[in-house]
Design a protein around this motif. Structure first.
Motif, PDB file in Angstrom:
ATOM      1  N   THR A 188       0.844  -1.189   0.000  1.00  0.00           N
ATOM      2  CA  THR A 188       0.000   0.000   0.000  1.00  0.00           C
ATOM      3  C   THR A 188       0.876   1.235   0.000  1.00  0.00           C
ATOM      4  O   THR A 188       2.090   1.155   0.250  1.00  0.00           O
ATOM      5  CB  THR A 188      -0.908   0.040   1.254  1.00  0.00           C
ATOM      6  OG1 THR A 188      -0.077   0.171   2.409  1.00  0.00           O
ATOM      7  CG2 THR A 188      -1.767  -1.197   1.359  1.00  0.00           C
ATOM      8  N   LYS A 189       0.285   2.387  -0.265  1.00  0.00           N
ATOM      9  CA  LYS A 189       1.033   3.660  -0.245  1.00  0.00           C
ATOM     10  C   LYS A 189       1.703   3.884   1.110  1.00  0.00           C
ATOM     11  O   LYS A 189       2.791   4.416   1.182  1.00  0.00           O
ATOM     12  CB  LYS A 189       0.108   4.830  -0.554  1.00  0.00           C
ATOM     13  CG  LYS A 189      -0.205   4.969  -2.006  1.00  0.00           C
ATOM     14  CD  LYS A 189       0.538   6.160  -2.545  1.00  0.00           C
ATOM     15  CE  LYS A 189       0.008   6.483  -3.922  1.00  0.00           C
ATOM     16  NZ  LYS A 189       1.034   6.699  -4.866  1.00  0.00           N
ATOM     17  N   GLN A 190       1.057   3.463   2.187  1.00  0.00           N
ATOM     18  CA  GLN A 190       1.609   3.652   3.532  1.00  0.00           C
ATOM     19  C   GLN A 190       2.882   2.835   3.749  1.00  0.00           C
ATOM     20  O   GLN A 190       3.709   3.181   4.588  1.00  0.00           O
ATOM     21  CB  GLN A 190       0.585   3.276   4.614  1.00  0.00           C
ATOM     22  CG  GLN A 190      -0.595   4.220   4.718  1.00  0.00           C
ATOM     23  CD  GLN A 190      -1.620   4.002   3.598  1.00  0.00           C
ATOM     24  OE1 GLN A 190      -1.737   2.917   3.046  1.00  0.00           O
ATOM     25  NE2 GLN A 190      -2.335   5.059   3.239  1.00  0.00           N
ATOM     26  N   ASP A 191       3.041   1.760   2.981  1.00  0.00           N
ATOM     27  CA  ASP A 191       4.241   0.919   3.104  1.00  0.00           C
ATOM     28  C   ASP A 191       5.479   1.557   2.478  1.00  0.00           C
ATOM     29  O   ASP A 191       6.605   1.152   2.772  1.00  0.00           O
ATOM     30  CB  ASP A 191       4.020  -0.439   2.432  1.00  0.00           C
ATOM     31  CG  ASP A 191       2.970  -1.274   3.136  1.00  0.00           C
ATOM     32  OD1 ASP A 191       2.799  -1.127   4.360  1.00  0.00           O
ATOM     33  OD2 ASP A 191       2.313  -2.083   2.445  1.00  0.00           O
ATOM     34  N   GLN A 196       8.456   4.111   1.569  1.00  0.00           N
ATOM     35  CA  GLN A 196       9.308   5.074   2.272  1.00  0.00           C
ATOM     36  C   GLN A 196      10.061   5.909   1.282  1.00  0.00           C
ATOM     37  O   GLN A 196      10.455   5.479   0.268  1.00  0.00           O
ATOM     38  CB  GLN A 196      10.320   4.373   3.155  1.00  0.00           C
ATOM     39  CG  GLN A 196       9.700   3.674   4.324  1.00  0.00           C
ATOM     40  CD  GLN A 196      10.771   3.061   5.212  1.00  0.00           C
ATOM     41  OE1 GLN A 196      11.938   2.947   4.851  1.00  0.00           O
ATOM     42  NE2 GLN A 196      10.367   2.641   6.383  1.00  0.00           N
TER      43      GLN A 196
END
Length: 159
Positions: free
Chosen positions: A154-157, A159
């Protein structure tokens, strides 16, 4: 000492990868797994896996004899003794899922190993890192709308 990077990329990322390779190693030579003639690496990759070394290092490439179960004897690349970088290409499978690629080196050649480390450092800057899965993803991949073989990103993963 072995080192590797696992990554997901698209076809158009091959040009970026070739540019980073050339910036670190200069001209590269495509080393065949089965003993035969070497060829110059032009950035185009046919197949799933190739082995690369620096131009001028051909004399440092070693092959060993291998016998298959059917008695066939061939000379295969000894990638532990040889200064080679394995380049396994990522691809999109028949289910439209991204399959991971890999760069791998386990050469005992310290000079070559240092260049591989420099290459990894430069290549990582071109990708997002997914800490959860210890892999890199091309910035050209829309992770929210893409499938990945055996993992979910996901986008949250990123960095």
């Amino acid at each position: 000492m072995s080192k590797q990077i696992n990554y997901y990329a698209k076809e158009e990322d091959k040009a970026i990868i070739a540019t980073v390779l050339k910036s670190v190693f200069g001209q590269l030579i495509d080393i065949p797994y089965y003993k035969s003639d070497f060829s110059i690496f032009d950035g185009q990759v046919d197949g799933r896996k190739i082995y690369l070394t620096e131009d001028g290092r051909e004399k440092d490439i070693f092959y060993r004899t291998h016998e298959y179960y059917d008695g066939t004897v061939v000379e295969v690349l000894d990638y532990r003794q040889s200064p080679v970088l394995e380049y396994s290409l990522p691809f999109i499978n028949s289910n439209n899922a991204h399959v991971e690629g890999r760069f791998y080196c386990c050469s005992n050649d310290l000079e070559f190993s240092k260049k591989v480390s420099i290459f990894f450092t430069k290549l990582k800057k071109e990708f997002w890192y997914v800490k959860k899965w210890k892999t890199y993803v091309s910035k050209s991949i829309d992770v929210e709308n893409s499938l990945f073989l055996s993992i979910k990103i996901t986008k949250q993963d990123l960095q």
